[in-house]
Design an enzyme around this catalytic site. Structure first.
Site, mmCIF file in Angstrom:
data_model
loop_
_atom_site.group_PDB
_atom_site.id
_atom_site.type_symbol
_atom_site.label_atom_id
_atom_site.label_comp_id
_atom_site.label_asym_id
_atom_site.label_seq_id
_atom_site.Cartn_x
_atom_site.Cartn_y
_atom_site.Cartn_z
ATOM 1 N N ARG A 159 1.358 -2.071 0.176
ATOM 2 C CA ARG A 159 1.517 -3.351 0.619
ATOM 3 C C ARG A 159 2.671 -3.536 -0.223
ATOM 4 O O ARG A 159 2.159 -2.935 -1.726
ATOM 5 C CB ARG A 159 0.336 -4.856 0.055
ATOM 6 C CG ARG A 159 -0.419 -4.680 0.749
ATOM 7 C CD ARG A 159 -1.996 -5.606 0.947
ATOM 8 N NE ARG A 159 -3.518 -5.912 1.674
ATOM 9 C CZ ARG A 159 -4.284 -4.930 1.883
ATOM 10 N NH1 ARG A 159 -3.913 -4.499 0.335
ATOM 11 N NH2 ARG A 159 -4.529 -5.042 2.135
ATOM 12 N N LYS A 183 -6.208 -6.009 -2.845
ATOM 13 C CA LYS A 183 -6.792 -7.814 -2.628
ATOM 14 C C LYS A 183 -8.169 -8.423 -3.536
ATOM 15 O O LYS A 183 -8.939 -6.629 -3.153
ATOM 16 C CB LYS A 183 -6.758 -8.128 -1.400
ATOM 17 C CG LYS A 183 -5.689 -8.764 -0.606
ATOM 18 C CD LYS A 183 -5.640 -8.865 0.596
ATOM 19 C CE LYS A 183 -4.589 -9.162 1.211
ATOM 20 N NZ LYS A 183 -4.347 -10.222 2.627
ATOM 21 N N HIS A 254 5.608 -4.700 5.193
ATOM 22 C CA HIS A 254 4.155 -4.499 6.318
ATOM 23 C C HIS A 254 5.061 -3.721 7.066
ATOM 24 O O HIS A 254 3.342 -2.886 7.722
ATOM 25 C CB HIS A 254 4.665 -5.798 6.097
ATOM 26 C CG HIS A 254 2.673 -6.125 6.248
ATOM 27 N ND1 HIS A 254 2.350 -5.916 5.193
ATOM 28 C CD2 HIS A 254 1.678 -6.313 7.376
ATOM 29 C CE1 HIS A 254 0.741 -5.640 5.142
ATOM 30 N NE2 HIS A 254 -0.076 -5.661 6.872
ATOM 31 N N ARG A 257 4.223 -0.241 6.717
ATOM 32 C CA ARG A 257 2.879 0.182 5.909
ATOM 33 C C ARG A 257 2.315 0.368 7.846
ATOM 34 O O ARG A 257 1.737 1.446 7.594
ATOM 35 C CB ARG A 257 1.331 -1.665 5.404
ATOM 36 C CG ARG A 257 0.533 -1.093 5.118
ATOM 37 C CD ARG A 257 0.257 -2.430 4.480
ATOM 38 N NE ARG A 257 -1.162 -2.584 4.252
ATOM 39 C CZ ARG A 257 -2.233 -2.647 3.863
ATOM 40 N NH1 ARG A 257 -1.397 -1.633 2.937
ATOM 41 N NH2 ARG A 257 -3.716 -3.032 4.334
ATOM 42 N N TYR A 289 -4.550 -0.414 14.233
ATOM 43 C CA TYR A 289 -4.233 0.828 14.563
ATOM 44 C C TYR A 289 -4.218 1.707 16.103
ATOM 45 O O TYR A 289 -3.304 2.770 15.999
ATOM 46 C CB TYR A 289 -3.626 1.490 13.262
ATOM 47 C CG TYR A 289 -2.886 0.633 12.374
ATOM 48 C CD1 TYR A 289 -1.784 0.253 12.169
ATOM 49 C CD2 TYR A 289 -3.988 0.186 11.397
ATOM 50 C CE1 TYR A 289 -1.627 -0.998 11.613
ATOM 51 C CE2 TYR A 289 -3.519 -0.975 10.459
ATOM 52 C CZ TYR A 289 -2.163 -1.593 10.451
ATOM 53 O OH TYR A 289 -1.400 -2.116 9.752
#
Length: 308
Positions: A159, A183, A254, A257, A289
């Site tokens: 990120r 996170k 992003h 990513r 994905y």
């Protein structure tokens, strides 16, 4: 400009914000989002009557607040987050005896409408990386940094906040690994490729020393004034590099990513390995994905197969 909350309501908002900051695992960005949602809720409550009290925050008020969000065209994902924010707030109010019961426990979020992320095709990603190398070949410090930003984001799928938080000690050059703080303050190790290795070496040898200042500290990536790189600068770098690729979609960090994850799966990577690399707590998040890959496969089939 937002209306000022009555003091009898704002003191609870301030206390809740402090409660969130004392908790573990929330970024300042997340806290700002939660506090903004709760402020919106309290502004809606304040609009019910001139002398409304916090105890009047009930399920009816919560539902009318959400109705206003929906009528204004707020995205489902945003509404779902605001429901979560409201439920967290009302639970805290009840736990701290600020209200007699928790009305948010009966509040439900609309089903999230998941949209497939926009990604670069593999050839577009390579072209974007090549575009970021042009200035770096002149050994311009900023260009060397920008190349490293692009290579690390795409090579590792981290990120942008994780990128900007990297320190010099985060780089394990012997094993070509980054130690990333994600996170929830969870640390993970992410491998990077040979192009990223080259970009790191050039930046550390010819880029960072030229940009470093007393404000640099241990930061790996630096802004033009020598402090730690901020996310806005990183986003600008990504936008400019991708814009140099003809036909490429407009992407933020992003998007790189998303692209990295999609290309890993297209290359045969195991879904759980990709989950670990991206730092997803749930496999369901990573499975998005696989849908991207299937949709692209279907599009190619429809275009190329004579019986499609």
């Amino acid at each position: 400009m937002r209306d000022e909350l009555p003091r009898r309501l704002s003191i609870h908002l301030d206390a809740y914000a402090e409660h969130l900051r004392l908790g573990r695992g929330r970024s300042e960005h997340t806290i700002r989002a939660y506090v903004g949602d709760v402020r919106s809720l309290l502004e809606h409550l304040a609009g019910q009557a001139p002398d409304v009290e916090l105890a009047e925050l009930d399920l009816r008020v919560l539902r009318s607040w959400l109705a206003v969000q929906n009528a204004g065209g707020t995205a489902r994902t945003t509404v779902a987050r605001r429901v979560s924010s409201a439920r967290g707030f009302t639970a805290w109010l009840a736990q701290t005896a600020r209200i007699p019961a928790d009305p948010g426990s009966r509040l439900t979020a609309p089903p999230a409408q998941r949209t497939l992320p926009v990604v670069l095709r593999q050839n577009q990603a390579i072209e974007a990386m090549e575009a970021s190398k042009i200035g770096a070949q002149q050994h311009d410090p900023v260009a060397l940094r920008d190349r490293l930003i692009m290579e690390l984001l795409y090579s590792t799928g981290i990120r942008v906040g994780e990128l900007c938080g990297l320190d010099m000690e985060s780089v394990d050059s012997d094993r070509r690994l980054l130690r990333v703080l994600g996170k929830g303050n969870k640390e993970r190790s992410v491998p990077y490729g040979l192009p990223a290795e080259s970009a790191i070496e050039q930046w550390l040898e010819a880029g960072r020393p030229m940009m470093a200042s007393e404000k640099s500290g241990s930061a790996l990536l630096l802004g033009k004034r020598g402090g730690r790189l901020d996310q806005r600068q990183a986003r600008s770098v990504v936008h400019e590099s991708v814009a140099a690729v003809p036909g490429a979609p407009n992407l933020a960090p992003h998007g790189l990513r998303h692209s990295a994850a999609t290309h890993l799966l297209e290359g045969g990577a195991d879904l759980r390995v990709v989950q670990e690399l991206l730092g997803h707590s749930s496999l369901a998040t990573t499975q998005l994905y696989t849908h991207v890959s299937v949709e692209r496969l279907r599009a190619v089939h429809d275009q190329a197969h004579p019986r499609a």
